[in-house]
Design a protein around this motif. Sequence first.
Motif, PDB file in Angstrom:
ATOM      1  N   GLY A  12      -1.450   5.321  -9.491  1.00 46.08           N
ATOM      2  CA  GLY A  12      -0.987   6.695  -9.565  1.00 46.08           C
ATOM      3  C   GLY A  12       0.526   6.800  -9.662  1.00 46.08           C
ATOM      4  N   GLY A  13       1.250   6.064  -8.819  1.00 52.46           N
ATOM      5  CA  GLY A  13       2.719   6.139  -8.817  1.00 52.46           C
ATOM      6  C   GLY A  13       3.287   5.786 -10.186  1.00 52.46           C
ATOM      7  N   ASP A  55      -1.087  -5.505 -13.389  1.00 50.01           N
ATOM      8  CA  ASP A  55      -2.116  -5.119 -12.426  1.00 50.01           C
ATOM      9  C   ASP A  55      -3.106  -6.275 -12.346  1.00 50.01           C
ATOM     10  OD1 ASP A  55      -4.320  -3.480 -11.018  1.00 50.01           O
ATOM     11  OD2 ASP A  55      -2.765  -1.973 -11.309  1.00 50.01           O
ATOM     12  N   LYS A  60      -8.280  -2.234 -15.538  1.00 51.30           N
ATOM     13  CA  LYS A  60      -6.952  -1.809 -16.027  1.00 51.30           C
ATOM     14  C   LYS A  60      -6.272  -2.875 -16.888  1.00 51.30           C
ATOM     15  CE  LYS A  60      -6.057   1.465 -12.310  1.00 51.30           C
ATOM     16  NZ  LYS A  60      -5.352   1.776 -11.070  1.00 51.30           N
ATOM     17  N   LEU A  91      -0.394 -11.470 -10.237  1.00 51.32           N
ATOM     18  CA  LEU A  91      -0.898 -12.337  -9.160  1.00 51.32           C
ATOM     19  C   LEU A  91      -1.692 -11.489  -8.177  1.00 51.32           C
ATOM     20  CD1 LEU A  91       2.582 -14.013  -8.508  1.00 51.32           C
ATOM     21  CD2 LEU A  91       0.671 -15.062  -9.750  1.00 51.32           C
ATOM     22  N   SER A  95      -4.666  -9.083  -2.491  1.00 52.71           N
ATOM     23  CA  SER A  95      -4.170  -7.755  -2.084  1.00 52.71           C
ATOM     24  C   SER A  95      -5.242  -6.669  -2.130  1.00 52.71           C
ATOM     25  CB  SER A  95      -2.988  -7.342  -2.955  1.00 52.71           C
ATOM     26  OG  SER A  95      -3.397  -7.257  -4.298  1.00 52.71           O
ATOM     27  N   ILE A 136       2.322  -1.679  -5.721  1.00 54.66           N
ATOM     28  CA  ILE A 136       0.912  -2.073  -5.616  1.00 54.66           C
ATOM     29  C   ILE A 136       0.289  -1.453  -4.362  1.00 54.66           C
ATOM     30  CG2 ILE A 136       1.390  -4.236  -6.822  1.00 54.66           C
ATOM     31  CD1 ILE A 136       0.835  -5.674  -4.122  1.00 54.66           C
ATOM     32  N   THR A 138      -1.112  -0.756  -0.798  1.00 54.03           N
ATOM     33  CA  THR A 138      -0.529  -1.144   0.494  1.00 54.03           C
ATOM     34  C   THR A 138      -1.237  -2.378   1.061  1.00 54.03           C
ATOM     35  OG1 THR A 138      -0.109   1.176   0.965  1.00 54.03           O
ATOM     36  CG2 THR A 138      -0.053  -0.319   2.841  1.00 54.03           C
ATOM     37  N   TYR A 165       5.513 -11.655  -5.372  1.00 55.97           N
ATOM     38  CA  TYR A 165       6.277 -11.026  -6.464  1.00 55.97           C
ATOM     39  C   TYR A 165       7.778 -11.028  -6.156  1.00 55.97           C
ATOM     40  CZ  TYR A 165       2.023  -9.188  -8.713  1.00 55.97           C
ATOM     41  OH  TYR A 165       0.829  -9.059  -9.367  1.00 55.97           O
ATOM     42  N   ALA A 212       8.690   3.388   0.128  1.00 56.42           N
ATOM     43  CA  ALA A 212       9.406   4.574  -0.362  1.00 56.42           C
ATOM     44  C   ALA A 212       9.288   5.763   0.590  1.00 56.42           C
ATOM     45  CB  ALA A 212       8.825   4.970  -1.721  1.00 56.42           C
ATOM     46  N   THR A 214       8.983   9.390   0.767  1.00 54.91           N
ATOM     47  CA  THR A 214       8.695  10.604   0.003  1.00 54.91           C
ATOM     48  C   THR A 214       7.920  11.546   0.911  1.00 54.91           C
ATOM     49  OG1 THR A 214       6.575   9.794  -0.756  1.00 54.91           O
ATOM     50  CG2 THR A 214       8.441   9.290  -2.153  1.00 54.91           C
ATOM     51  N   SER A 246      -6.462   6.941  -4.416  1.00 59.09           N
ATOM     52  CA  SER A 246      -6.860   5.576  -4.018  1.00 59.09           C
ATOM     53  C   SER A 246      -5.903   4.999  -2.977  1.00 59.09           C
ATOM     54  CB  SER A 246      -6.939   4.665  -5.238  1.00 59.09           C
ATOM     55  OG  SER A 246      -5.682   4.611  -5.870  1.00 59.09           O
ATOM     56  N   LYS A 260       1.483   1.198   7.502  1.00 60.36           N
ATOM     57  CA  LYS A 260       2.120   2.493   7.232  1.00 60.36           C
ATOM     58  C   LYS A 260       2.640   3.107   8.525  1.00 60.36           C
ATOM     59  CE  LYS A 260       2.063   3.747   2.942  1.00 60.36           C
ATOM     60  NZ  LYS A 260       3.250   4.081   2.203  1.00 60.36           N
ATOM     61  N   ASP A 319       2.258  13.731  -3.662  1.00 58.09           N
ATOM     62  CA  ASP A 319       2.771  12.420  -3.318  1.00 58.09           C
ATOM     63  C   ASP A 319       3.293  11.619  -4.492  1.00 58.09           C
ATOM     64  OD1 ASP A 319       2.693  11.463  -0.838  1.00 58.09           O
ATOM     65  OD2 ASP A 319       0.787  10.410  -1.048  1.00 58.09           O
ATOM     66  N   LYS A 320       2.507  11.639  -5.552  1.00 60.09           N
ATOM     67  CA  LYS A 320       2.805  10.731  -6.675  1.00 60.09           C
ATOM     68  C   LYS A 320       3.996  11.228  -7.469  1.00 60.09           C
ATOM     69  CE  LYS A 320      -0.044   8.775  -4.934  1.00 60.09           C
ATOM     70  NZ  LYS A 320       0.433   7.793  -4.015  1.00 60.09           N
TER      71      LYS A 320
HETATM   72  N1  LIG Z   1       4.473   9.077  -2.288  1.00 59.55           N
HETATM   73  C1  LIG Z   1       3.735   7.995  -2.448  1.00 59.55           C
HETATM   74  O1  LIG Z   1       2.752   8.013  -3.133  1.00 59.55           O
HETATM   75  C2  LIG Z   1       4.159   6.738  -1.786  1.00 59.55           C
HETATM   76  C3  LIG Z   1       5.190   6.751  -0.867  1.00 59.55           C
HETATM   77  C4  LIG Z   1       5.574   5.559  -0.291  1.00 59.55           C
HETATM   78  C5  LIG Z   1       4.947   4.389  -0.644  1.00 59.55           C
HETATM   79  N2  LIG Z   1       3.945   4.391  -1.524  1.00 59.55           N
HETATM   80  C6  LIG Z   1       3.293   3.110  -1.835  1.00 59.55           C
HETATM   81  O2  LIG Z   1       3.214   2.881  -3.222  1.00 59.55           O
HETATM   82  C7  LIG Z   1       2.130   2.010  -3.464  1.00 59.55           C
HETATM   83  C8  LIG Z   1       1.354   2.465  -4.696  1.00 59.55           C
HETATM   84  O3  LIG Z   1       0.918   3.784  -4.564  1.00 59.55           O
HETATM   85  P1  LIG Z   1      -0.048   4.377  -5.693  1.00 59.55           P
HETATM   86  O4  LIG Z   1      -0.354   5.741  -5.305  1.00 59.55           O
HETATM   87  O5  LIG Z   1       0.493   4.114  -7.045  1.00 59.55           O
HETATM   88  O6  LIG Z   1      -1.360   3.501  -5.424  1.00 59.55           O
HETATM   89  P2  LIG Z   1      -2.597   3.282  -6.373  1.00 59.55           P
HETATM   90  O7  LIG Z   1      -3.708   2.827  -5.496  1.00 59.55           O
HETATM   91  O8  LIG Z   1      -2.833   4.441  -7.279  1.00 59.55           O
HETATM   92  O9  LIG Z   1      -2.125   2.072  -7.302  1.00 59.55           O
HETATM   93  C9  LIG Z   1      -1.887   0.792  -6.860  1.00 59.55           C
HETATM   94  C10 LIG Z   1      -2.151  -0.145  -8.034  1.00 59.55           C
HETATM   95  O10 LIG Z   1      -1.749  -1.455  -7.638  1.00 59.55           O
HETATM   96  C11 LIG Z   1      -2.702  -2.345  -8.184  1.00 59.55           C
HETATM   97  N3  LIG Z   1      -2.602  -3.630  -7.497  1.00 59.55           N
HETATM   98  C12 LIG Z   1      -3.128  -3.979  -6.299  1.00 59.55           C
HETATM   99  N4  LIG Z   1      -2.826  -5.254  -6.023  1.00 59.55           N
HETATM  100  C13 LIG Z   1      -2.092  -5.718  -7.072  1.00 59.55           C
HETATM  101  C14 LIG Z   1      -1.499  -6.959  -7.367  1.00 59.55           C
HETATM  102  N5  LIG Z   1      -1.615  -7.997  -6.540  1.00 59.55           N
HETATM  103  N6  LIG Z   1      -0.806  -7.086  -8.516  1.00 59.55           N
HETATM  104  C15 LIG Z   1      -0.696  -6.044  -9.381  1.00 59.55           C
HETATM  105  N7  LIG Z   1      -1.249  -4.840  -9.154  1.00 59.55           N
HETATM  106  C16 LIG Z   1      -1.939  -4.680  -8.006  1.00 59.55           C
HETATM  107  C17 LIG Z   1      -4.022  -1.624  -8.016  1.00 59.55           C
HETATM  108  O11 LIG Z   1      -5.037  -2.183  -8.811  1.00 59.55           O
HETATM  109  C18 LIG Z   1      -3.635  -0.228  -8.428  1.00 59.55           C
HETATM  110  O12 LIG Z   1      -3.765  -0.044  -9.806  1.00 59.55           O
HETATM  111  C19 LIG Z   1       1.301   1.960  -2.175  1.00 59.55           C
HETATM  112  O13 LIG Z   1       1.579   0.750  -1.504  1.00 59.55           O
HETATM  113  C20 LIG Z   1       1.853   3.094  -1.382  1.00 59.55           C
HETATM  114  O14 LIG Z   1       1.783   2.859   0.001  1.00 59.55           O
HETATM  115  C21 LIG Z   1       3.515   5.538  -2.108  1.00 59.55           C
END
Ligand SMILES: NC(=O)c1ccc[n+]([C@@H]2O[C@H](COP(=O)([O-])OP(=O)(O)OC[C@H]3O[C@@H](n4cnc5c(N)ncnc54)[C@H](O)[C@@H]3O)[C@@H](O)[C@H]2O)c1
Length: 384
Positions: A12-13, A55, A60, A91, A95, A136, A138, A165, A212, A214, A246, A260, A319-320
């Motif tokens: 999503g991010g 990813d 995906k 890699l 996770s 990625i 959490t 990474y 992050a 947010t 997700s 978290k 959030d996103k």
């Molecule tokens: N406002 C926010 O949304 C916010 C704030 C702070 C932190 N975060 C952090 O950002 C991260 C991502 O958030 P999101 O909403 O995009 O999550 P998301 O679940 O939509 O996407 C995460 C993606 O990472 C991929 N992934 C998992 N393990 C992986 C790996 N080893 N290598 C490559 N890709 C991998 C998943 O398949 C998925 O596509 C989370 O850790 C979240 O805690 C988000």
Amino acid sequence: MGIRTVLIGAGGGSSYFLVGLERLKSREVPPVGIPLAGLLRAHRPEDINVVAVYDVDNSKVGRDMYSIASKLVPASNIPRSLKDIVVSRGLHCGSLGGLNVDATGLEDVIGSPERAFEEFVNQLAKLRPDVIVNVITTEPMRFVDSEGELVRLAPQCALGATLAYAYAAAEYSTKTGNPVAFINLTPPATANSPGVVSAFERAGALVMGDDAATGATPLTADLLEHMAERGRRVLSIAQFNIGGNSDFLSLTEPERNHSKEVTKSSMVSDILGYDAPHYIKPTGYLEPLGDRKFVAMHIEYESFGGFRDEVIVNARINDKSNLAGLMASAIPVAKSLLERGVRGTYATANRFYMKMPGPRGSKNISKIVAYQDLLRELKKLDII
Ligand SMILES: NC(=O)c1ccc[n+]([C@@H]2O[C@H](COP(=O)([O-])OP(=O)(O)OC[C@H]3O[C@@H](n4cnc5c(N)ncnc54)[C@H](O)[C@@H]3O)[C@@H](O)[C@H]2O)c1
């Protein structure tokens, strides 16, 4: 020339970020929601050029970001240019373990984590990124005390994906002489791990982290600053977050949720100077809420003369979109910092952008104060 950027995590991010960035570049939208947007001079958000997205989710990998973003971003006009960005395999390092996702990492394809790690570093050397952003899923919280531990365990996937990474980014810098900035927007400790920071110093690279800031967390930090400045005594803080994406689904796992909780809670004693009883964590998953999470906050405090008051906040926050705006700011800042010779980590930027700012032991201040500090420093460095 652009800021060559690699995104890790096609979720999503990253999807909101890519959609927003393309709209910004084509002047379909103004630079709203990007911290410092109107001030950045050395590099601007429009200069970001995403050269790869990684990813490990098999639904995906090999697909383009147009089709992925079409599912994750509620908008009818997803920019067609996202068809040119095809997701590569990264890699896994376990996770996504336990999350019911069909995932395959490079280590599964190659048959060895160490060789997969090497292959990933080689791919980075070909892509020549200036900035790598880790978004990625959490993972459980981890700290790495010594560089030796990082060097030994990260390539074996024994420290999880984020740390693998991060070390790969440092190795890429060492190998090519290209200074890279690794921005960790997730909870595992990179900028908060002394072993990681010293690896980045040695590699002539920069690591920014962690997790992050947010949505509700910076708002809580700023409300606490308000209480502290007025001399009020905070008696308790309750903050609930319920979301429907997700990210929230993964946080229903206790170990991931705990990481978290740690990053969100570190600010209370740092800002107030004492540890008021608090409950601050993502509390649940409710699908219809989607990306706009529901936040409820309650702060009870004592005012002059022993009288009690309370602040109650209710919010629906996307959030996103917030995360994506933060990425659009942190990437040009990181690139500019590299060009000014900043290496290791940079607390002043971490304090503004992150929930748990590194290096370890650095104080978590309110975002309003952190913003003013960052402005001052970036002016001195001729970045804004
Ligand atoms: N406002 C926010 O949304 C916010 C704030 C702070 C932190 N975060 C952090 O950002 C991260 C991502 O958030 P999101 O909403 O995009 O999550 P998301 O679940 O939509 O996407 C995460 C993606 O990472 C991929 N992934 C998992 N393990 C992986 C790996 N080893 N290598 C490559 N890709 C991998 C998943 O398949 C998925 O596509 C989370 O850790 C979240 O805690 C988000």
